[in-house]
Design a protein around this motif. Sequence first.
Motif, PDB file in Angstrom:
ATOM      1  N   SER A 164       0.804  -1.217   0.000  1.00  0.00           N
ATOM      2  CA  SER A 164       0.000   0.000   0.000  1.00  0.00           C
ATOM      3  C   SER A 164       0.841   1.274   0.000  1.00  0.00           C
ATOM      4  O   SER A 164       0.330   2.327  -0.346  1.00  0.00           O
ATOM      5  N   ALA A 165       2.128   1.176   0.360  1.00  0.00           N
ATOM      6  CA  ALA A 165       2.942   2.400   0.330  1.00  0.00           C
ATOM      7  C   ALA A 165       3.698   2.563  -0.993  1.00  0.00           C
ATOM      8  O   ALA A 165       4.482   3.492  -1.146  1.00  0.00           O
ATOM      9  N   LEU A 166       3.443   1.670  -1.945  1.00  0.00           N
ATOM     10  CA  LEU A 166       4.212   1.707  -3.206  1.00  0.00           C
ATOM     11  C   LEU A 166       3.414   2.361  -4.328  1.00  0.00           C
ATOM     12  O   LEU A 166       2.186   2.392  -4.295  1.00  0.00           O
ATOM     13  N   ASP A 167       4.124   2.842  -5.347  1.00  0.00           N
ATOM     14  CA  ASP A 167       3.412   3.372  -6.506  1.00  0.00           C
ATOM     15  C   ASP A 167       2.761   2.214  -7.266  1.00  0.00           C
ATOM     16  O   ASP A 167       3.132   1.055  -7.088  1.00  0.00           O
ATOM     17  N   TYR A 168       1.768   2.552  -8.093  1.00  0.00           N
ATOM     18  CA  TYR A 168       0.897   1.536  -8.689  1.00  0.00           C
ATOM     19  C   TYR A 168       1.659   0.508  -9.521  1.00  0.00           C
ATOM     20  O   TYR A 168       1.429  -0.692  -9.412  1.00  0.00           O
ATOM     21  N   GLN A 169       2.594   0.989 -10.335  1.00  0.00           N
ATOM     22  CA  GLN A 169       3.340   0.073 -11.208  1.00  0.00           C
ATOM     23  C   GLN A 169       4.189  -0.911 -10.404  1.00  0.00           C
ATOM     24  O   GLN A 169       4.203  -2.109 -10.688  1.00  0.00           O
ATOM     25  N   THR A 170       4.855  -0.399  -9.384  1.00  0.00           N
ATOM     26  CA  THR A 170       5.694  -1.249  -8.533  1.00  0.00           C
ATOM     27  C   THR A 170       4.824  -2.267  -7.809  1.00  0.00           C
ATOM     28  O   THR A 170       5.176  -3.441  -7.675  1.00  0.00           O
ATOM     29  N   LYS A 171       3.663  -1.793  -7.368  1.00  0.00           N
ATOM     30  CA  LYS A 171       2.718  -2.672  -6.662  1.00  0.00           C
ATOM     31  C   LYS A 171       2.292  -3.836  -7.563  1.00  0.00           C
ATOM     32  O   LYS A 171       2.310  -4.990  -7.146  1.00  0.00           O
ATOM     33  N   LEU A 172       1.955  -3.540  -8.819  1.00  0.00           N
ATOM     34  CA  LEU A 172       1.530  -4.601  -9.737  1.00  0.00           C
ATOM     35  C   LEU A 172       2.656  -5.609  -9.966  1.00  0.00           C
ATOM     36  O   LEU A 172       2.435  -6.816 -10.003  1.00  0.00           O
ATOM     37  N   LYS A 173       3.869  -5.104 -10.105  1.00  0.00           N
ATOM     38  CA  LYS A 173       5.007  -6.009 -10.328  1.00  0.00           C
ATOM     39  C   LYS A 173       5.255  -6.886  -9.106  1.00  0.00           C
ATOM     40  O   LYS A 173       5.512  -8.086  -9.221  1.00  0.00           O
ATOM     41  N   LEU A 174       5.182  -6.271  -7.934  1.00  0.00           N
ATOM     42  CA  LEU A 174       5.431  -7.038  -6.708  1.00  0.00           C
ATOM     43  C   LEU A 174       4.329  -8.051  -6.432  1.00  0.00           C
ATOM     44  O   LEU A 174       4.584  -9.122  -5.881  1.00  0.00           O
ATOM     45  N   GLU A 175       3.096  -7.725  -6.827  1.00  0.00           N
ATOM     46  CA  GLU A 175       2.007  -8.706  -6.676  1.00  0.00           C
ATOM     47  C   GLU A 175       2.356  -9.983  -7.434  1.00  0.00           C
ATOM     48  O   GLU A 175       2.193 -11.093  -6.920  1.00  0.00           O
ATOM     49  N   ASP A 176       2.834  -9.817  -8.677  1.00  0.00           N
ATOM     50  CA  ASP A 176       3.192 -10.991  -9.497  1.00  0.00           C
ATOM     51  C   ASP A 176       4.366 -11.752  -8.888  1.00  0.00           C
ATOM     52  O   ASP A 176       4.343 -12.982  -8.811  1.00  0.00           O
ATOM     53  N   LEU A 177       5.365 -11.009  -8.443  1.00  0.00           N
ATOM     54  CA  LEU A 177       6.545 -11.648  -7.858  1.00  0.00           C
ATOM     55  C   LEU A 177       6.176 -12.433  -6.596  1.00  0.00           C
ATOM     56  O   LEU A 177       6.568 -13.589  -6.412  1.00  0.00           O
ATOM     57  N   LEU A 178       5.376 -11.807  -5.755  1.00  0.00           N
ATOM     58  CA  LEU A 178       4.961 -12.447  -4.509  1.00  0.00           C
ATOM     59  C   LEU A 178       4.135 -13.700  -4.802  1.00  0.00           C
ATOM     60  O   LEU A 178       4.347 -14.766  -4.211  1.00  0.00           O
ATOM     61  N   SER A 179       3.211 -13.567  -5.743  1.00  0.00           N
ATOM     62  CA  SER A 179       2.343 -14.679  -6.099  1.00  0.00           C
ATOM     63  C   SER A 179       3.158 -15.861  -6.648  1.00  0.00           C
ATOM     64  O   SER A 179       2.968 -17.011  -6.237  1.00  0.00           O
ATOM     65  N   ASP A 180       4.098 -15.563  -7.552  1.00  0.00           N
ATOM     66  CA  ASP A 180       4.969 -16.612  -8.111  1.00  0.00           C
ATOM     67  C   ASP A 180       5.763 -17.301  -7.000  1.00  0.00           C
ATOM     68  O   ASP A 180       5.877 -18.518  -6.967  1.00  0.00           O
ATOM     69  N   THR A 181       6.331 -16.485  -6.111  1.00  0.00           N
ATOM     70  CA  THR A 181       7.190 -17.017  -5.052  1.00  0.00           C
ATOM     71  C   THR A 181       6.386 -17.917  -4.112  1.00  0.00           C
ATOM     72  O   THR A 181       6.819 -19.017  -3.768  1.00  0.00           O
ATOM     73  N   ILE A 182       5.211 -17.445  -3.740  1.00  0.00           N
ATOM     74  CA  ILE A 182       4.380 -18.217  -2.806  1.00  0.00           C
ATOM     75  C   ILE A 182       3.943 -19.538  -3.440  1.00  0.00           C
ATOM     76  O   ILE A 182       3.948 -20.579  -2.791  1.00  0.00           O
ATOM     77  N   LYS A 183       3.610 -19.491  -4.722  1.00  0.00           N
ATOM     78  CA  LYS A 183       3.227 -20.730  -5.424  1.00  0.00           C
ATOM     79  C   LYS A 183       4.412 -21.677  -5.535  1.00  0.00           C
ATOM     80  O   LYS A 183       4.294 -22.877  -5.273  1.00  0.00           O
TER      81      LYS A 183
END
Length: 259
Positions: A164-183
């Motif tokens: 929530s403290a990140l800019d939108y583009q960084t947030k979208l990228k980190l969502e994918d990274l986090l999701s991949d890592t968790i999977k």
Amino acid sequence: MSFLQVQNIHHTYFTKASATTALSNISLTVEKGEFVSLLGPSGCGKTTMLSIISSLLEPTEGTVLLEGQPVSSSKNKIGYMLQQDYLFPWKTIEENILLGLKLSKQLNQKTKTHALDLLKQMGLNNGVEKQLPKQLSGGMRQRVALVRTLATEPKLLMLDEPFSALDYQTKLKLEDLLSDTIKAFGKTAILVTHDIGEAIAMSDRIFLLTSRPGTIYKTFEIPDSLRRLSPFDARNHEAYPAVFQMIWKELESFEQQNE
Ligand SMILES: Nc1ncnc2c1ncn2[C@@H]1O[C@H](COP(=O)(O)OP(=O)(O)O)[C@@H](O)[C@H]1O
Ligand SMILES: [Mg+2]
């Protein structure tokens, strides 16, 4: 038996002058490998819920069981990532990512190598480990915080508004990274967010909480067509807007009841 069982949680904060009931009658279960979100307006008790699940806070009533055992006896099995990265500014990135291992007395050559490998997998190489947090961008620091959380190999990951403290583009990228890592690691995760889109894009299931005192208003199963996709692709899928509208309407309906 479910991986995580939260049973009849009720929590009231008492101060000298007042009593604030943050949560009322919360029961939920999470299966192993599942990614769930707690979605609700700010102040509805989401952070309180995570603190209780990770046994940092004892609830006024109710129990939390992880693999059938009280969470108070499972502390090292839970990793916690927060909105602010809470990296120590005077410690290098390497020292920061090894901190959890050190505190839980799991630091050795093998766990250290694993943590440094994770850092590389997050795209943080070229000597980043010798740098200080202030030399990194917000998105990079959150990746470091994620590495620190994963380094202790928790069975359950708790993510409190980590983007929530990140800019939108960084947030979208980190969502994918986090999701991949968790999977990839087959982890179970609970995400706290007030962002409907993020909850839909990331989760298998969403628990929608009412305003304070937080209670579970509804549970949503995310359709398979979205669950199969990365968060970024889910946001762009044709099934996404309908799910968004449905959750939006539910949120509106109980917010109107409170007016
Ligand atoms: N330590 C505390 N003492 C008293 N009240 C608190 C404390 N922590 C949180 N609260 C209150 O409990 C409610 C829920 O807070 P919180 O769990 O942080 O909500 P959220 O994470 O959903 O924004 C809020 O009204 C907040 O002011
Ligand atoms: Mg919070």
